[in-house]
Design a protein around this motif. Structure first.
Motif, PDB file in Angstrom:
ATOM      1  N   TYR A 156       0.856  -1.183   0.000  1.00 60.36           N
ATOM      2  CA  TYR A 156       0.000   0.000   0.000  1.00 60.36           C
ATOM      3  C   TYR A 156       0.893   1.234   0.000  1.00 60.36           C
ATOM      4  CZ  TYR A 156      -3.933   3.047   0.761  1.00 60.36           C
ATOM      5  OH  TYR A 156      -4.893   4.021   0.591  1.00 60.36           O
ATOM      6  N   ASP A 161      -2.253   6.777  -2.325  1.00 54.62           N
ATOM      7  CA  ASP A 161      -3.429   5.937  -2.051  1.00 54.62           C
ATOM      8  C   ASP A 161      -3.657   4.886  -3.130  1.00 54.62           C
ATOM      9  OD1 ASP A 161      -4.373   6.671   0.504  1.00 54.62           O
ATOM     10  OD2 ASP A 161      -5.051   8.591  -0.320  1.00 54.62           O
ATOM     11  N   LEU A 163      -3.126   0.686  -3.923  1.00 57.22           N
ATOM     12  CA  LEU A 163      -2.889  -0.670  -3.409  1.00 57.22           C
ATOM     13  C   LEU A 163      -2.408  -1.552  -4.556  1.00 57.22           C
ATOM     14  CD1 LEU A 163      -3.222  -2.983  -1.264  1.00 57.22           C
ATOM     15  CD2 LEU A 163      -5.604  -3.186  -2.055  1.00 57.22           C
ATOM     16  N   CYS A 165      -1.723  -5.297  -5.136  1.00 51.93           N
ATOM     17  CA  CYS A 165      -2.116  -6.438  -4.285  1.00 51.93           C
ATOM     18  C   CYS A 165      -1.633  -7.797  -4.777  1.00 51.93           C
ATOM     19  CB  CYS A 165      -3.633  -6.434  -4.093  1.00 51.93           C
ATOM     20  SG  CYS A 165      -4.582  -6.465  -5.605  1.00 51.93           S
ATOM     21  N   LEU A 196      -8.135  -2.266   3.012  1.00 58.82           N
ATOM     22  CA  LEU A 196      -7.178  -1.499   2.199  1.00 58.82           C
ATOM     23  C   LEU A 196      -7.871  -0.926   0.963  1.00 58.82           C
ATOM     24  CD1 LEU A 196      -4.160  -3.954   2.499  1.00 58.82           C
ATOM     25  CD2 LEU A 196      -4.367  -1.710   3.583  1.00 58.82           C
ATOM     26  N   ARG A 199      -9.570   2.271   1.669  1.00 60.59           N
ATOM     27  CA  ARG A 199      -8.698   3.452   1.787  1.00 60.59           C
ATOM     28  C   ARG A 199      -8.176   3.909   0.435  1.00 60.59           C
ATOM     29  NH1 ARG A 199      -3.899   1.323   5.249  1.00 60.59           N
ATOM     30  NH2 ARG A 199      -2.993   3.346   4.743  1.00 60.59           N
ATOM     31  N   ALA A 200      -8.163   3.023  -0.553  1.00 56.71           N
ATOM     32  CA  ALA A 200      -7.405   3.275  -1.787  1.00 56.71           C
ATOM     33  C   ALA A 200      -8.213   4.069  -2.805  1.00 56.71           C
ATOM     34  CB  ALA A 200      -6.966   1.946  -2.399  1.00 56.71           C
ATOM     35  N   ILE A 203      -6.545   0.584  -7.281  1.00 60.01           N
ATOM     36  CA  ILE A 203      -6.074  -0.759  -6.936  1.00 60.01           C
ATOM     37  C   ILE A 203      -5.423  -1.333  -8.191  1.00 60.01           C
ATOM     38  CG2 ILE A 203      -6.797  -3.102  -6.319  1.00 60.01           C
ATOM     39  CD1 ILE A 203      -8.851  -0.053  -5.260  1.00 60.01           C
TER      40      ILE A 203
END
Ligand code: ZN
Length: 262
Positions: A156, A161, A163, A165, A196, A199-200, A203
């Protein structure tokens, strides 16, 4: 290969093979490159694009030890390579495995201009943990992300901001349970990723284009539903809408076979 400027400090490359993503993130005069594209011409283009964009490369990172995410050293032979402790353990336990699978890929796809891949001196990073980048106390967050395989780390990046993943939340691929992964740990990772994603702004999945928050949240619920159906119904599980191609059905068959006791 496509190159997308997601943010002034973040560029995403999308490979022609499996839409594998490679993410460059910058903080002042330092930067990381996370994962890799696949074809040799794509790997040689990445340093040129980053140089033109003024993105320094201080080191490489990998979300997990599957060969298609580990090719950064072909583009940046001198760079350090860091990865979560679970991935460092897997690389140490499977010496030469990524190179073998890369050679199989190259033979299958008639690729004959590949530079050698060296994976020595990998730096093991504690997960959960933080990794400083540049001045100003900026830190990447490292979160555990196993289940697709036995290893895995999600990164992250708080100042943009974003992610990153690894092989979760893909718009082009259903959840893929490798022989050393499991649907149960995959579900536990999705539960952690949910916070997460909330918050992002963006992605970046391991395969496929970057997503906004609501797209990723919707995919996450589809993947939870698929995995619960895989656990309860096995082969009869319904695939997520939009990911029901022949290729995705073959991944589903592999998932069913992986769960079957041998
Ligand atoms: Zn992958």
């Amino acid at each position: 290969m496509r190159a997308l400027s997601v943010h002034a400090d973040l560029i995403v490359f999308i490979s022609r093979f499996w839409q594998t993503t490679c993410t460059a993130v910058r903080s002042g005069d330092e930067g990381f490159v996370i994962d890799s594209p696949v074809y040799p011409d794509e790997l040689s283009a990445v340093p040129d694009v980053l140089e033109q964009a003024g993105f320094p490369v201080s080191g490489l990172l990998a979300t997990h030890a599957d060969w298609d995410h580990l090719l950064g050293r072909i583009a940046f032979p001198e760079a350090s390579l860091g990865c979560g402790d679970s991935t460092a353990r897997r690389l140490a336990a499977e010496p030469g495995d990524a190179q073998r699978k890369l050679r199989d890929f190259d033979e299958e796809h008639y690729v004959d201009d590949r530079r050698p891949l060296t994976l020595g001196g990998v730096q093991s990073l504690p997960v959960p943990g933080r990794l400083a980048l540049g001045a100003g106390n900026r830190e990447l967050e490292l979160h555990p992300a196993d289940g697709h395989t036995a290893d895995g780390t999600a990164f992250y990046v708080p100042w943009v901001d974003v992610l990153i993943c690894g092989d979760y939340l893909s718009p082009v691929e259903i959840p893929w349970i490798s022989p050393d992964g499991s649907a149960e740990t995959y579900l536990a990772t999705l539960a952690r990723l949910r916070a997460l994603v909330d918050r992002a702004e963006t992605i970046v999945p391991g395969h496929g284009r970057p997503l906004n928050r609501s797209e990723a949240a919707a995919l996450l619920e589809e993947d939870v539903a698929y995995l619960n159906a895989l656990i309860d119904q096995g082969e009869a599980a319904t695939l997520p809408p939009g990911r029901r191609t022949g290729a995705q059905r073959r991944i589903h068959e592999q998932n069913v076979a992986t769960r079957r006791p041998s």
